[in-house]
Design an enzyme around this catalytic site. Structure first.
Site, mmCIF file in Angstrom:
data_model
loop_
_atom_site.group_PDB
_atom_site.id
_atom_site.type_symbol
_atom_site.label_atom_id
_atom_site.label_comp_id
_atom_site.label_asym_id
_atom_site.label_seq_id
_atom_site.Cartn_x
_atom_site.Cartn_y
_atom_site.Cartn_z
ATOM 1 N N LYS A 1 13.383 -44.853 10.434
ATOM 2 C CA LYS A 1 12.385 -45.161 9.403
ATOM 3 C C LYS A 1 11.302 -44.099 9.559
ATOM 4 O O LYS A 1 10.442 -44.210 10.417
ATOM 5 C CB LYS A 1 11.811 -46.566 9.628
ATOM 6 C CG LYS A 1 11.266 -47.255 8.383
ATOM 7 C CD LYS A 1 10.169 -46.514 7.648
ATOM 8 C CE LYS A 1 8.817 -46.671 8.315
ATOM 9 N NZ LYS A 1 7.775 -45.843 7.648
ATOM 10 N N GLU B 1 5.664 -43.618 22.257
ATOM 11 C CA GLU B 1 4.883 -42.367 22.405
ATOM 12 C C GLU B 1 3.679 -42.529 21.493
ATOM 13 O O GLU B 1 3.811 -42.498 20.275
ATOM 14 C CB GLU B 1 5.695 -41.143 21.957
ATOM 15 C CG GLU B 1 6.971 -40.895 22.720
ATOM 16 C CD GLU B 1 6.753 -40.292 24.088
ATOM 17 O OE1 GLU B 1 5.593 -40.002 24.449
ATOM 18 O OE2 GLU B 1 7.745 -40.138 24.816
ATOM 19 N N CYS C 1 -0.985 -35.290 18.775
ATOM 20 C CA CYS C 1 -1.298 -36.342 19.763
ATOM 21 C C CYS C 1 -1.905 -35.760 21.030
ATOM 22 O O CYS C 1 -2.736 -36.389 21.666
ATOM 23 C CB CYS C 1 -0.049 -37.137 20.082
ATOM 24 S SG CYS C 1 1.352 -36.102 20.544
ATOM 25 N N GLU D 1 -9.484 -41.891 19.203
ATOM 26 C CA GLU D 1 -8.621 -40.835 18.676
ATOM 27 C C GLU D 1 -8.945 -40.648 17.200
ATOM 28 O O GLU D 1 -8.845 -41.590 16.413
ATOM 29 C CB GLU D 1 -7.141 -41.206 18.830
ATOM 30 C CG GLU D 1 -6.246 -40.057 18.424
ATOM 31 C CD GLU D 1 -4.771 -40.394 18.378
ATOM 32 O OE1 GLU D 1 -4.418 -41.464 17.854
ATOM 33 O OE2 GLU D 1 -3.984 -39.577 18.865
HETATM 34 P P1 NAD Z 1 1.194 -44.843 12.534
HETATM 35 O O1 NAD Z 1 1.262 -45.677 13.759
HETATM 36 O O2 NAD Z 1 0.299 -45.263 11.441
HETATM 37 O O3 NAD Z 1 2.646 -44.735 11.862
HETATM 38 C C1 NAD Z 1 3.767 -44.295 12.595
HETATM 39 C C2 NAD Z 1 5.008 -44.926 11.998
HETATM 40 O O4 NAD Z 1 4.916 -46.335 12.152
HETATM 41 C C3 NAD Z 1 5.199 -44.659 10.505
HETATM 42 O O5 NAD Z 1 6.567 -44.494 10.234
HETATM 43 C C4 NAD Z 1 4.684 -45.946 9.872
HETATM 44 O O6 NAD Z 1 5.274 -46.217 8.631
HETATM 45 C C5 NAD Z 1 5.084 -46.975 10.900
HETATM 46 N N1 NAD Z 1 4.235 -48.163 10.881
HETATM 47 C C6 NAD Z 1 2.913 -48.235 10.596
HETATM 48 N N2 NAD Z 1 2.477 -49.513 10.690
HETATM 49 C C7 NAD Z 1 3.538 -50.264 11.049
HETATM 50 C C8 NAD Z 1 3.715 -51.643 11.325
HETATM 51 N N3 NAD Z 1 2.720 -52.520 11.233
HETATM 52 N N4 NAD Z 1 4.949 -52.069 11.685
HETATM 53 C C9 NAD Z 1 5.978 -51.198 11.782
HETATM 54 N N5 NAD Z 1 5.869 -49.881 11.539
HETATM 55 C C10 NAD Z 1 4.660 -49.407 11.185
HETATM 56 O O7 NAD Z 1 0.889 -43.370 13.002
HETATM 57 P P2 NAD Z 1 0.693 -42.067 12.104
HETATM 58 O O8 NAD Z 1 -0.629 -42.163 11.430
HETATM 59 O O9 NAD Z 1 1.906 -41.842 11.274
HETATM 60 O O10 NAD Z 1 0.668 -40.929 13.212
HETATM 61 C C11 NAD Z 1 -0.457 -40.630 13.953
HETATM 62 C C12 NAD Z 1 -0.390 -41.264 15.321
HETATM 63 O O11 NAD Z 1 0.796 -40.875 15.994
HETATM 64 C C13 NAD Z 1 -1.526 -40.816 16.223
HETATM 65 O O12 NAD Z 1 -2.044 -41.917 16.917
HETATM 66 C C14 NAD Z 1 -0.844 -39.857 17.179
HETATM 67 O O13 NAD Z 1 -1.491 -39.703 18.417
HETATM 68 C C15 NAD Z 1 0.486 -40.483 17.324
HETATM 69 N N6 NAD Z 1 1.458 -39.517 17.825
HETATM 70 C C16 NAD Z 1 1.884 -39.618 19.119
HETATM 71 C C17 NAD Z 1 2.769 -38.690 19.630
HETATM 72 C C18 NAD Z 1 3.269 -38.774 21.048
HETATM 73 O O14 NAD Z 1 4.276 -38.169 21.335
HETATM 74 N N7 NAD Z 1 2.597 -39.502 21.929
HETATM 75 C C19 NAD Z 1 3.221 -37.647 18.824
HETATM 76 C C20 NAD Z 1 2.764 -37.571 17.519
HETATM 77 C C21 NAD Z 1 1.886 -38.515 17.016
#
Ligand code: NAD
Length: 492
Positions: free
Chosen positions: A188, A264, A299, A396
């Protein structure tokens, strides 16, 4: 790679966008559609299917069938390796197209999409392909009367949920080790960056990866993402995204089948520069790169710059000088270093952090320049003299906003670095070898760089401590997420 923005725009105009879910070999759609928006212009690129639990059910059933009855888990690892290498070659022959989709949907400069993003994806798939037939199990010595086998089996159907900042790299970090050991997948992708991941799955099918091994359902997190998280027939869930969403996936698991959940998550990395750094110019270049690269949406971005007090002003000034020189603009221009923010929502989030910092009268030593465009633009912003407990140093922001914090002693630097709920990455710049090792040991982070930033290789694991997550991507340790350990005890 095309050598001008004009040629890239011409190429994009010829692309046919993938807009449906991929379930087995079928392209299926949904009654609901959602829009993909180009962050450079704010205009709609296309509509894509907005899946719900209905399509997730179909995709999980396809992955289950491929796992229980299909060839993939039963192939000799050598054969899986050959398939994966062919998949990588197919990706490479569509490199321009995949890079263009990433740039179009989330605004990454094309030279980074084509270079960094695609290099990471290709290397990851090839590295895990080569690893597939080099995994051994264990036979411990248990005495003459018995034979014990410790074997590793693929965990089964893996759900993958990814963010938009590195749509292909992060998908690759999940799917390559899972494929290598024989798992099947339902992905997804982020609603912001689904096109590139859909195309990746199409290329997997085109390259001969069997039907049902890689399925993709596009949709909202709260609908399709949640449906995958709570699904009782998903054996493990590999997630990259925010800490808040990661927490939800633990709830989903607890409320369903206790599937393994690998996270992650977010970060607020400390970049510690001691006055005795061997090359302060290199440190300043890295600090500036880390805040503008991917528009700060990384991240591991070094968003807390910890400066020893004697170099605080000169170093901050140098970082500002470098940031003022970067080329911000059309991400399809191969010379562009910084594109837009990926979405209007993310830009609003970043701006609200900036407004909040201003309302506390924090010292804004670099303001974003004005960019005349309909897209979602923000150039780097630097706040100096920040106290370690201030929200700007704790939350963040996920954008190009730097918090500069001064320190006096080594102990204080360690204390400030660890004063965070996150523990993803950190860096130390010093000429003192024993200080480098002592500080690296004391910092609670999954990766600590010394006299560099964001260096790495497929051989080394990547992941977080504390609320930055659990488990590791990359390296042989990534296999742990996708394998179950079995003991077979034979009484002789
Ligand atoms: P997000 O958590 O909003 O979304 C990530 C994914 O989760 C998307 O596919 C989204 O559709 C899904 N999602 C969102 N809410 C959900 C829910 N309630 N239930 C199930 N799925 C859900 O994150 P984002 O805004 O897409 O990305 C930014 C974040 O990702 C930042 O916090 C960043 O630090 C983190 N990130 C971490 C790493 C790592 O390796 N640690 C790498 C890249 C990004």
């Amino acid at each position: 790679m095309f050598d001008s923005a004009e040629k890239w725009h011409g190429f994009v105009a010829t692309l046919k966008f993938p807009t449906t879910h991929i379930v087995g070999v079928e392209r299926i759609t949904s009654p609901q559609q959602m829009t993909v928006v180009n962050p450079t212009t704010g205009k709609i690129v296309t509509n894509i299917a907005q899946g719900t639990e209905i399509e997730i059910d179909l995709a999980v059933a396809a992955a289950r069938n491929a796992f229980d009855n299909g060839p993939w888990p039963r192939l000799a690892p050598r054969e899986r390796k050959e398939h994966m290498l062919k998949f990588a070659d197919t990706i490479e022959s569509h490199r321009d197209e995949l890079a263009a989709l990433v740039t179009l949907e989330m605004g990454k400069p094309i030279s980074d999409s084509w270079g960094i993003e695609l290099n990471a994806l290709l290397r990851t798939i090839r590295w895990f392909a080569e690893l597939a037939d080099k995994i051994y199990d264990e036979v411990p010595h248990v005495g003459e009367g018995a034979l014990a086998l410790i074997t590793r089996e693929p965990v089964g159907v893996v759900g993958v949920v990814t963010p938009w900042n590195f749509p292909l790299t992060l998908t690759g970090w999940k799917i390559a080790p899972a494929l290598a050991v024989g798992c099947t997948l339902v992905i997804k992708p982020s609603e912001i960056s689904s096109l590139s991941v859909l195309r990746l799955a199409e290329l997997a099918l085109e390259s001969g990866i069997p039907a049902g091994v890689i399925n993709v359902v596009t949709g909202l997190g709260t609908e399709a993402g949640k449906a995958l998280g709570v699904h009782n027939d998903v054996d493990a869930l590999a997630f990259t995204g925010s800490t808040a969403t990661g927490r939800q996936f633990l709830h989903y698991s607890a409320d369903s089948n206790l599937k393994h959940v690998w996270l992650e998550l977010g970060g607020k990395s400390a970049n510690i520069v001691f006055a005795d750094a061997p090359d302060l110019e290199a440190a300043a270049q890295a600090a500036a790169w880390g805040i503008r690269f991917n528009s700060g949406q990384m991240c591991t971005a070094p968003t807390r710059l910890l400066l020893q007090r004697s170099i605080q002003h000169s170093f901050t000034n140098r970082v500002i000088e470098i940031l003022q020189e970067i080329k911000v603009g059309d991400p399809f221009d191969p010379l562009t270093q910084m594109g837009p923010i990926a979405s209007a929502k993310q830009l609003n989030t970043i701006n609200s952090h900036i407004e909040s910092a201003r309302s506390r009268n924090l010292q804004e030593v670099l303001k974003s320049s004005t960019i005349e465009s309909d897209g979602f633009w923000l150039s780097p912003v630097v706040f100096s003299g920040i106290l370690p407990d201030d929200a700007l140093a704790q939350e963040e922001i996920f954008g190009p906003v730097l918090a500069v914090i001064a320190f006096d002693t080594e102990e204080e630097a360690v204390h400030i670095a660890n004063n965070s709920k996150y523990g993803l990455a950190a860096a130390i710049w010093t000429s003192d070898l024993s200080r480098a090792h002592k500080v690296a040991r004391k910092i609670k982070a999954g990766t600590v760089w010394v006299n560099c930033y964001e260096e790495g290789d497929l051989t080394v694991p990547f992941g977080g401590m504390k609320q930055s997550g659990n488990g590791r991507d990359k390296s042989i340790h990534a296999l742990d997420k996708y394998l179950e350990i079995k003991t077979t005890w034979v009484q002789l």
